[in-house]
Design a protein around this motif. Structure first.
Motif, short mmCIF file in Angstrom:
data_model
loop_
_atom_site.label_atom_id
_atom_site.label_comp_id
_atom_site.label_asym_id
_atom_site.label_seq_id
_atom_site.Cartn_x
_atom_site.Cartn_y
_atom_site.Cartn_z
N GLY A 191 -32.22 -3.14 38.72
CA GLY A 191 -32.40 -3.54 40.10
C GLY A 191 -33.10 -2.43 40.87
O GLY A 191 -33.34 -1.34 40.35
N ARG A 192 -33.40 -2.68 42.15
CA ARG A 192 -34.20 -1.72 42.91
C ARG A 192 -33.36 -0.59 43.52
O ARG A 192 -33.80 0.55 43.57
CB ARG A 192 -34.93 -2.45 44.05
N GLY A 247 -41.34 5.35 46.91
CA GLY A 247 -42.60 4.62 46.93
C GLY A 247 -42.61 3.45 45.96
O GLY A 247 -43.09 2.36 46.29
N VAL A 248 -42.10 3.66 44.74
CA VAL A 248 -42.08 2.59 43.73
C VAL A 248 -41.19 1.44 44.21
O VAL A 248 -41.54 0.26 44.08
CB VAL A 248 -41.60 3.14 42.38
N ALA A 249 -40.03 1.78 44.76
CA ALA A 249 -39.11 0.75 45.26
C ALA A 249 -39.73 -0.05 46.40
O ALA A 249 -39.59 -1.28 46.45
CB ALA A 249 -37.81 1.40 45.73
N ALA A 250 -40.43 0.63 47.30
CA ALA A 250 -41.05 -0.06 48.43
C ALA A 250 -42.08 -1.09 47.96
O ALA A 250 -42.10 -2.24 48.44
CB ALA A 250 -41.70 0.94 49.38
N MET A 251 -42.93 -0.70 47.02
CA MET A 251 -43.94 -1.62 46.51
C MET A 251 -43.30 -2.83 45.82
O MET A 251 -43.72 -3.97 45.99
CB MET A 251 -44.87 -0.90 45.54
N ALA A 252 -42.27 -2.56 45.02
CA ALA A 252 -41.60 -3.66 44.31
C ALA A 252 -40.88 -4.59 45.28
O ALA A 252 -40.89 -5.81 45.11
CB ALA A 252 -40.61 -3.08 43.29
N ILE A 261 -39.14 -9.47 48.45
CA ILE A 261 -38.55 -9.95 49.70
C ILE A 261 -39.43 -10.93 50.44
O ILE A 261 -38.96 -11.94 50.96
CB ILE A 261 -38.21 -8.74 50.61
N PHE A 262 -40.75 -10.66 50.47
CA PHE A 262 -41.63 -11.45 51.31
C PHE A 262 -42.36 -12.53 50.50
O PHE A 262 -42.63 -12.33 49.31
CB PHE A 262 -42.66 -10.54 52.00
N TYR A 309 -33.60 -7.45 43.70
CA TYR A 309 -33.82 -7.79 42.29
C TYR A 309 -32.54 -7.49 41.51
O TYR A 309 -32.07 -6.35 41.52
CB TYR A 309 -34.98 -6.98 41.73
N GLU A 310 -32.00 -8.48 40.87
CA GLU A 310 -30.74 -8.30 40.17
C GLU A 310 -30.90 -7.53 38.87
O GLU A 310 -31.97 -7.51 38.27
CB GLU A 310 -30.10 -9.68 39.88
N ASN A 311 -29.81 -6.93 38.45
CA ASN A 311 -29.75 -6.23 37.18
C ASN A 311 -30.17 -7.19 36.05
O ASN A 311 -29.69 -8.31 35.96
CB ASN A 311 -28.31 -5.74 36.96
N ASP A 312 -31.07 -6.72 35.17
CA ASP A 312 -31.57 -7.56 34.09
C ASP A 312 -31.28 -6.90 32.74
O ASP A 312 -32.08 -6.09 32.26
CB ASP A 312 -33.08 -7.78 34.26
N PRO A 313 -30.15 -7.23 32.11
CA PRO A 313 -29.78 -6.61 30.84
C PRO A 313 -30.77 -6.90 29.71
O PRO A 313 -30.81 -6.18 28.71
CB PRO A 313 -28.41 -7.23 30.53
N SER A 314 -31.56 -7.97 29.87
CA SER A 314 -32.51 -8.32 28.80
C SER A 314 -33.73 -7.41 28.77
O SER A 314 -34.47 -7.39 27.78
CB SER A 314 -32.97 -9.78 28.99
#
Length: 408
Positions: free
Chosen positions: A71-72, A114-119, A124-125, A187-192
């Motif tokens: 997640g972010r 910066g990486v989190a903001a772009m993602a 969100i939008f 963005y939810e945790n993605d174990p896959s």
């Protein structure tokens, strides 16, 4: 989403995007004071800037996979916490070698923002609003070169160079509080999602093999190196060669940033009438011509303070137009691997930028010549890469250049 909520999210994401540029620009006026306090030279202090760029490049590759897996917000918490802790270390640094190491680690922390903001913009939008959101982030990002060096010069003059890192730490703490209490997990945790090295490397290889990506990613990285040469070389050029005060240097830096930020905003108008590919070729050609004139003029002593400022302004205008268009074109072929492609392109930009700033630190001449030479060489190679690489692109995918945030 209410207008108030929309504005607040843009503000938080904008401050996340601006953390790394603030961390660069705010301490530039303190270079002479740092050199004096740590018994070294400005060229050695320049290497703390190079190490910061290297840390940003490494962080680009680190946080992309982590944010897809966990997640972010969790990786963002880690990065901001690391940044805050290391800022205390920078404040307490007693040698230039220690400061160089600490700045590298601090950059890894700041890169998460910066990486989190772009993602999160993508998360969100609505997709149809992304271009507008990125354009708004550019405006927030543009505050950094206009505010940070001027603020840094006054802080250094009043309280010493260490005070800059206390202010940066305070900014990061405020951002962390805002993220914890107001920014949603998008963005939810993605174990896959695998964090094993082989799948990640394979993913990067699959991206870099695409001609449109590597042509425009290398082009924008080399063109962008001119900005890094300016950032690294400007303290010695203006404060040592032209003997301007730290405060005046801050104002000069702020004024020159109008060339870069203003041209990137002008791009939003030009793209209505021209394709990104057309803008890149014209802007990069202009950047090459301006940089070569800068070299010739520096060799022959044509430019004083104002002439040097004018030539740097022209080169930065070229960078401001080339970067968003070439960046957008390099990412245009991707949908599934867009995050990987963006992190790889960011790492390339910052890696080449780090080499550019390190090259500046190798020169002991307090003149504009090293800066001008690196600007000219990097822009010329970028133009050659563009002209040759375009031949390998079978079917080019056009893009909206406002999807790429121009910044440093």
């Amino acid at each position: 989403m209410t207008r108030k909520r929309y504005f607040f999210l843009i503000l938080i994401l904008g401050t996340l995007t601006a953390l790394s540029p603030f961390s660069i620009d705010m301490y530039l006026p303190g270079f002479p004071a740092i050199a004096l306090a740590l018994h070294t030279t400005i060229e050695q202090v320049d290497r703390s800037l190079s190490s910061f760029f290297i840390g940003l490049a490494c962080g680009q590759l680190l946080y992309g996979p982590l944010m897809d897996r966990f997640g972010r917000k969790k990786p963002l918490y880690f990065g901001l916490g690391l940044y805050i802790l290391i800022s205390i270390g920078c404040f307490s640094a007693t040698s230039i070698n220690l400061l160089i190491i600490l700045r590298f680690v601090q950059a890894i922390g700041s890169c998460a923002a910066g990486v989190a903001a772009m993602a999160m913009v993508r998360d969100i939008f609505p997709v149809k609003d992304n271009a507008k959101v990125f354009a708004l982030l550019i405006l927030v990002l543009g505050a950094s070169p206009m505010i940070a060096p001027t603020a840094g010069s006054y802080l250094t003059a009043a309280f010493g160079w260490q005070s800059v890192f206390i202010v940066l730490m305070s900014i990061a703490i405020l951002i962390l509080i805002a993220v914890i209490f107001t920014l949603p997990e998008s963005y939810e945790n993605d174990p896959s999602f695998s964090l094993k090295p082989l799948p990640i490397i394979t993913n990067f290889i699959s991206v870099i093999k695409i001609p449109q990506f590597y042509t425009y990613a290398i082009t924008t990285s080399l063109a962008f190196a001119g900005l890094f040469a300016y950032v690294a070389g400007s303290p010695s050029v203006f404060m040592e060669f032209f003997h301007v005060s730290g405060k005046l240097y801050g104002w000069i830096f702020a004024g020159l940033s109008i060339g870069f930020v203003g041209s990137s905003q002008l791009n939003n108008v030009l793209i209505k009438y021209y394709k990104s590919e057309q803008i890149v070729i014209v802007a990069l050609t202009g950047q090459v011509i301006a940089a070569i004139v800068f070299v010739i003029g520096s060799l022959n002593g044509w430019f004083g303070l104002y002439g040097t400022i004018a030539m740097i302004f022209l080169v930065l205008c070229g960078v401001g137009l080339t970067n968003p268009n070439a960046s957008a074109l390099s990412l245009a072929p991707f949908s599934k691997n867009a995050g990987t492609a963006a992190s790889l392109m960011g790492a390339m930009q910052l890696g080449i930028g780090a080499m550019s700033s390190f090259a500046i630190s190798l020169f002991s001449s307090y003149s504009a010549m090293p800066m001008a030479l690196i600007m000219a060489v990097s822009a010329s190679i970028a133009l050659m890469v563009l002209l040759i690489g375009r031949r390998n692109i079978i079917e080019q995918v056009e893009a909206d250049p406002s999807m790429a945030v121009a910044g440093h």
